[in-house]
Motif scaffolding. Sequence first.
Motif, short mmCIF file in Angstrom:
data_model
loop_
_atom_site.label_atom_id
_atom_site.label_comp_id
_atom_site.label_asym_id
_atom_site.label_seq_id
_atom_site.Cartn_x
_atom_site.Cartn_y
_atom_site.Cartn_z
N UNK A 4 -0.19 18.44 -35.39
CA UNK A 4 -0.88 19.45 -34.35
C UNK A 4 -1.08 18.47 -33.35
N UNK A 5 -0.46 18.73 -32.03
CA UNK A 5 -0.59 17.56 -30.90
C UNK A 5 -2.15 17.93 -30.25
N UNK A 6 -2.86 18.98 -30.59
CA UNK A 6 -4.05 19.29 -30.02
C UNK A 6 -5.11 18.40 -30.59
N UNK A 7 -4.76 17.88 -31.87
CA UNK A 7 -5.88 17.39 -32.49
C UNK A 7 -5.52 15.65 -32.64
N UNK A 8 -4.77 15.04 -31.78
CA UNK A 8 -4.60 13.75 -31.74
C UNK A 8 -5.53 12.85 -30.91
N UNK A 54 -3.56 -1.71 -24.16
CA UNK A 54 -4.43 -0.99 -25.00
C UNK A 54 -4.27 0.55 -24.12
N UNK A 55 -3.91 1.47 -25.15
CA UNK A 55 -4.02 2.97 -24.60
C UNK A 55 -4.65 3.76 -25.76
N UNK A 56 -5.62 4.54 -25.11
CA UNK A 56 -6.55 5.54 -25.86
C UNK A 56 -5.71 6.91 -25.33
N UNK A 57 -5.80 7.85 -26.64
CA UNK A 57 -5.04 9.06 -26.48
C UNK A 57 -6.07 10.11 -27.24
N UNK A 65 -6.06 13.55 -22.49
CA UNK A 65 -6.40 12.62 -22.03
C UNK A 65 -5.96 11.36 -22.47
N UNK A 66 -5.24 10.46 -21.42
CA UNK A 66 -4.70 9.25 -21.73
C UNK A 66 -5.16 7.99 -20.68
N UNK A 67 -5.77 7.09 -21.45
CA UNK A 67 -6.31 6.11 -20.75
C UNK A 67 -5.57 4.70 -21.09
N UNK A 68 -5.11 3.88 -20.18
CA UNK A 68 -4.31 2.77 -20.38
C UNK A 68 -5.03 1.42 -19.43
N UNK A 69 -4.72 0.42 -20.39
CA UNK A 69 -5.40 -0.91 -19.87
C UNK A 69 -4.12 -1.87 -20.12
N UNK A 70 -3.89 -2.72 -19.31
CA UNK A 70 -3.07 -4.18 -19.76
C UNK A 70 -3.51 -5.20 -19.02
#
Length: 84
Positions: A4-8, A54-57, A65-70
């Motif tokens: 279920x992609x809505x719970x990732x 780092x990537x937070x989903x 929401x997706x946040x990325x840091x490099x």
Amino acid sequence: DKLNKLLIRGIQFTGELLPEDDLLCKNAADIYYRKFPLGLAIPGIIYTICLEQLKMTNNVLGSMEKLSWQREERPTLNSTGAAC
């Protein structure tokens, strides 16, 4: 198919596992056990990772929401000898 992609919700990262004798690892166990004292009851090794990316989903509640840091540049030794 059954995911279920809505719970990732999670974090993915890449980095370098630092050796135990690295200056950044010197106090890692002390810092960890001060924050999580119950961890002393379970034997184990505290690892230190120098993060490169780092990537937070968070798709909970449909936020998608997706946040990325490099890291901008490869870490270099500073005046204290620390690598990160």
